[in-house]
Design an enzyme around this catalytic site. Sequence first.
Site, PDB file in Angstrom:
ATOM      1  N   HIS A 139       0.931  -1.152  -0.223  1.00 26.76           N
ATOM      2  CA  HIS A 139      -0.096  -0.010   0.136  1.00 26.76           C
ATOM      3  C   HIS A 139       0.959   1.171   0.027  1.00 26.76           C
ATOM      4  O   HIS A 139       1.601   1.661   0.946  1.00 26.76           O
ATOM      5  CB  HIS A 139      -0.920   0.189   1.241  1.00 26.76           C
ATOM      6  CG  HIS A 139      -2.029   0.979   1.179  1.00 26.76           C
ATOM      7  ND1 HIS A 139      -1.765   2.381   0.851  1.00 26.76           N
ATOM      8  CD2 HIS A 139      -3.159   0.900   1.467  1.00 26.76           C
ATOM      9  CE1 HIS A 139      -2.870   2.991   0.750  1.00 26.76           C
ATOM     10  NE2 HIS A 139      -3.908   2.098   1.329  1.00 26.76           N
ATOM     11  N   SER A 140       0.942   1.952  -1.247  1.00 29.33           N
ATOM     12  CA  SER A 140       1.674   3.112  -1.068  1.00 29.33           C
ATOM     13  C   SER A 140       1.194   4.220  -0.519  1.00 29.33           C
ATOM     14  O   SER A 140      -0.121   4.255   0.055  1.00 29.33           O
ATOM     15  CB  SER A 140       1.942   3.417  -2.380  1.00 29.33           C
ATOM     16  OG  SER A 140       2.613   4.896  -2.734  1.00 29.33           O
TER      17      SER A 140
END
Length: 967
Positions: free
Chosen positions: A819-820
């Site tokens: 998850h950026s």
Amino acid sequence: MNLDSKHQNQQQHVLKLNGVWVAYAHTFCALAAFLSALIVGVTLHYHKIVQNGYYGYPDEWFPSVSATIGDRYPERSIFQIMIALTAGPRFLLLFLSYLRLNKTGSYLPLIGLVSGILRTFTCGGWVYITSTDDHDAHDIFMISYIVLTIPWTVCVTKLTDKSNKFLKNGRRFTAVAFFGLLVPLVYLFIQHKVHRVAGAYSYYAYVEWSLIFLDVGFDTWSVVDFEDLEFELSAAENAPPTVLNLSYFSQDETSSTDEKEAVKEKLVPGQYPVDSLVGLTFIHSIVQIINSFIFWSVFTALFLCIWHFPLWNMGISGYEAAALSLMAPILLVVPPLRNLFARFPQIPRLLTALFGVGSYKFEAPADRLLILSVGTCFGFISLSNEIWTLGQIRDSLALSWYSTTFTLGLITSSIAKFAFYTNNPIWPIMHTDNGGLNIYGVIIGVVSALLTPSYLTQLNPTEISSGVSKGYLFPAAVGVGGLIFSLDAMLTDTSTLILWCWEGYPVRGPLPVPHGVFTFVAMAIGTYLGFTKPSLVSSSSFFIAGSAGAAVLYASSGWIGYIGGLVYSIFLTGIVPVIFASASQFNVGLVFGLGFFLAILISLAHVWVVAYAFVPAGWILRERTDIVLGISVAMVGLGIVAGKKANLIVRAKNHGVGTSLRKRLTKIAGVLLVLSAVISFRRLNFEKPQPYHPEDKLLTAGIWTIHFGLDNDMWASEGRMRDLIGELELDVVGLLESDTQRIIMGNRDLTQKLAEELGMYADFGPGPNKHTWGCALLSKFPILNSTHHLLPSPVGELAPAIHATLNVYGELVDVVVFHSGQEEDVEDRRLQSLGVADIMGSTDRPMVLLSYLVTKPLKGNYHTYVSETNGMHDIDSSDSDRWCEYILYKNLRRTGYARVSRSTITDTELQVGKFQLLDEGEKVNYSEKRIRESKVPKGLQFPRQFRKNGVRGHRYHVFDEPRYYDS
């Protein structure tokens, strides 16, 4: 009383004025200011001042206070002139009130005077700085004014002569009406601002004007108070300056020695036979446990439901104000209200069950939260008043047993969550369709409320004091706040401590099932020690042991960290009687109102450590769980120090009834532990997970951002997620925004229900002490190894990742779930892309990336993720409609790709890719050529029920599907 009696004979009378005229002048000027502005405004600018941001006349027909006094000339000027004239009578009223109500040895007169003066200045702030001038400054002054109204009204009402029931009751009812109207005020504002209901703002204006009249009316009661006050303005002989003489009749605020002794005699411990005291019978013990269970169910639901709103707003929403429900015990400073609930504790308990548990009946999330907040108010009023009542009758054994049943109720609520996959079945996020048992909760809660014992059956309400002071109020309040927070944060779910210590595969520590039972054992041990070993649990050594356990929990992982957590659990449940005994000796409204206010503050700090990118001054507590944990331990320690001064706890083993209660505790705790063990055994999955299409050696993988398991309508969504994941036949799925092991998410673990009911292995990912929004991995294939990563995030939110190696049909395949960070932090996302690229390039094994990248296809950081360096390829580079979710792969045969609409489960679709292992000697082909579905072997096809309109709001979308599949 003569302030200058020394020179009385030398003075010449000039003017003599009764004090009531000060109150009259204040009332007249204040009302004239508002009413004149209203009359002029309606006469000259009616249509303009009823107009708001959404509607005008005739949808809106009555102007708000701010629109009336601040938007137009000349009403604005008229108001400001008249309100300025109010300042003189206002300061005189404050001064006279201080002198009239002053009591020797009491700090309340000074608090009232200071809060009154500050309140007057903040009034000037929102009066002369209108919302048109500076909206933020106007709101800050207005909120400060309302907050300062609390100590002002409380102190004045408290100090009013008890013999003048007309005056005292008048002030009480005016104050209660004022604060009671804040509830519909907030509700109507939400209806206007959020739901944009026509006419809601006019009704809001009605309430707002009512608050003005009640506010002025509260001070008008001084007319009665100042009847025996007189101003005498006179000049001393041979001296030009005037001297102010103030004469009034002072009231006798003390009771005779005989009366004091009589009351004191009735409060001596042991006067009433302990075995006859209501609350120690078996049936009442069960009732107290159920009441505690209802309390914890309602309380833990509050922050969970509040979380729904900032979650969708991506920042502070305004609904966070519902957390102030915890401060409801401040209302108990009003003696009639306090004594009413002390005599009839069934009333607030009943309202807790009806409003708190029954709030699930309201479909709209905002309405549900509002009703739940009311239930929470009464839940905290119940807890506070019952503790205080037991302190007043001075029966130490009954208070200790009450504290014990409170902790047993906590254990019961945690067991309920253990049985229902970490969801409490009577939470208002549950209903019949997703496994809720709400109606049973309401019924049980109502019956238990009606059977709640009345502790004051042998004590006349007139003999009840506001609290007997031993020690210091502030440390006792701090202890209450620290205890409630710590129990809520750590022990409302058994998997919380375990996930703090979770490191991934291979398993090197405890698992939520079956090892969660150990947490119950530790809580039961602490509860037993708290009742039977009061000298031990209040000792310095016990506090040191508990602090050490918290430190080990924070600093270590695996079994060592969990053992530290168990020691901390024993400590927290053991000191409950000590903290409650301390708090019972003070004014119930002040000690619990302040204590729960502090609990709110540290709960917000608990949120700030992970939400720092979305909240004001978030950098202060960024990733500082150590600070929050340390403060909470210190708060509890301060409460223990205060508890030693209370000297209320008795040695249960040396008392006949105490021995009986000790045996009862052992039996009840034993039953609860056996029940938890049975639940654990039933939840154990003895069958190994199996992939859906082993005959085709197919690996179906998906990525989904699940919004913390709350759907768009604020219902728990695990069941709906389970159904979609199962029907799409996903062998591997990455879940993002999945860390729900926090107070604001209800301390839940979404992976438990999904993994157990879908028959999958689960990796929760970085634990709640790692300060991320979470990523999780579910797999039908054995997880041989998993490593948790926190990617570089110098500015914004932490970016979590899981790098796992799976045994897929006998071959090693790597899966990365990632998850950026958020869009605004460009440098963060660049550094994170480099970090993930390194992970993906660290092995030549077949690999799938299931991710949330926050980039556009073929642009920017996309070329870092998809590159020759790491060997990763996009599952479909022609899909230009993506922004967040991506599936990348290497050294696998891609056979299919689909995007499935989310319905109302979350705000993000589910993306799915199908892959096969390469045959020996086969060269990988990254072609994105599409073929008709009829040419695809049946085992490799996507399920048919999601075609066209799909089912339950889920369907394949984006592509022109009919071109590629046969209907």
